[in-house]
Design a protein around this motif. Structure first.
Motif, PDB file in Angstrom:
ATOM      1  N   SER A   1      65.164  -8.105  40.518  1.00  0.00           N
ATOM      2  CA  SER A   1      65.472  -7.893  41.928  1.00  0.00           C
ATOM      3  C   SER A   1      66.976  -7.907  42.137  1.00  0.00           C
TER       4      SER A   1
ATOM      5  N   ASP B   1      66.604  -3.743  48.826  1.00  0.00           N
ATOM      6  CA  ASP B   1      66.183  -4.041  47.445  1.00  0.00           C
ATOM      7  C   ASP B   1      65.061  -3.079  47.057  1.00  0.00           C
TER       8      ASP B   1
ATOM      9  N   SER C   1      62.763  -7.197  51.699  1.00  0.00           N
ATOM     10  CA  SER C   1      63.363  -6.318  50.690  1.00  0.00           C
ATOM     11  C   SER C   1      63.886  -5.031  51.319  1.00  0.00           C
TER      12      SER C   1
END
Length: 316
Positions: free
Chosen positions: A80, A278, A273
């Motif tokens: 990540s 991300d 995210s």
């Protein structure tokens, strides 16, 4: 039966491959620099180039797709960008909240809907039927996030029976963890139970008109026994279709409810995210959710054959 399963497995694998191509294409091949998007418009060209190499975005698309699929098959989903930890660890940690929440919501949905649907059908055009259908109409009209807020106001603020949000973790004990999921599960189950109850009522009413039901009643079988032993089983084939779709929706539609109750689930991870740009986490989470939906539909197809043997006979 073996031919039936073989066809379903082939369909399952083909759907998963097609889904992976779509997810990869949307997030990787569409115009725009993913590294630039993740780092923001103010990032320096050198930093963007370094992240591009780190993510492998400088390689051909087919090579990146093959590397991604190979990683998924071996449990390596990458690192990540925002959290700095393996994506697989993030997903497993969040699934420990989302899957139990979805299972609890589905159990509540099935229990309430089947009981209400059969009761309404057994009292067709009577006060009980009208009352159940009126309540289900209200349930369908109420958004689950608004119902979640009402539950918090009543059971958390006024009665103080439950916490308003958060999740203590399974290590704190099964009772505390389940207690934290009760209100979210109820808020998720409300709309789904209302929909399933109406569908169950229609399916049961249709079966009640069949000749074998009249034959069972003529042989002295009670109305209750006829409903639960014969009618409900034959009505379950179309009902299971809706239940499978609802469970898929519960798995993929928990983002709002998890945000209301501050639950560290998969839906909230996707939301965070996206906010953090991300894309590695977003890509793998979306693929996981899509795969879970496909697998649930596969299980529903298999249950068809278990409940109604005529399906696999026609399929053969």
């Amino acid at each position: 039966m073996s031919l039936f399963l073989l066809k379903r497995v082939i369909t399952l694998l083909a759907t998963l491959v097609g889904t992976s191509l779509v997810v990869f294409g949307v997030l990787e091949i569409l115009p725009g620099n993913a590294a630039q998007l993740m780092m923001g418009p103010d990032a320096s060209p050198d930093a963007v180039q370094a992240l591009t190499v780190q993510l492998g975005l400088d390689r051909p698309a087919f090579e990146r797709y093959g590397h991604w699929v190979y990683g998924m098959l071996h449990g390596d989903l990458g690192l990540s960008y925002a959290y700095g930890t393996p994506v697989s660890e993030l997903i497993l940690e969040r699934l420990a909240v989302t899957v139990p929440l979805a299972l609890m919501a589905m159990a509540l949905t099935s229990l309430l809907a089947l009981a209400a649907g059969v009761y309404a059908a057994a009292n067709h055009n009577r006060l009980g039927d009208i009352g159940v259908m009126g309540l289900t109409q209200i349930g369908i009209a109420i958004p689950n996030f608004w119902f979640a807020i009402l539950l918090i106001l009543l059971f958390s603020v006024q009665l103080q029976w439950f916490a308003a949000g958060g999740f203590p973790g399974w290590e704190e004990g099964l009772g505390e963890a389940v207690k934290a999921l009760i209100l979210p599960a109820i808020s998720l189950a409300l709309v789904q139970a209302a929909i399933l109850a109406r569908f169950t009522r229609s399916a049961v009413l249709e079966v009640l008109r069949e000749d074998f039901v009249r034959t069972a009643r003529a042989k002295g079988l009670s109305r209750r026994a006829t409903l639960w032993r014969h009618v409900l089983r034959n009505a379950m084939v179309p009902v299971i279709t809706v239940m499978g779709l609802q469970f898929s929706e519960l798995l993929t539609g928990t983002i709002v409810v998890e945000s209301v109750f501050y639950l560290p689930g998969l839906g909230r991870l996707i939301f965070q995210s996206i906010a953090n740009r991300d894309l590695i986490v977003v890509r793998n989470c979306v693929m996981l959710l899509a795969a879970m939906v496909v697998i649930v539909n596969f299980v529903v197809d298999v249950l068809y054959a278990v409940i109604d043997p005529r399906i696999k006979v026609r399929d053969a």
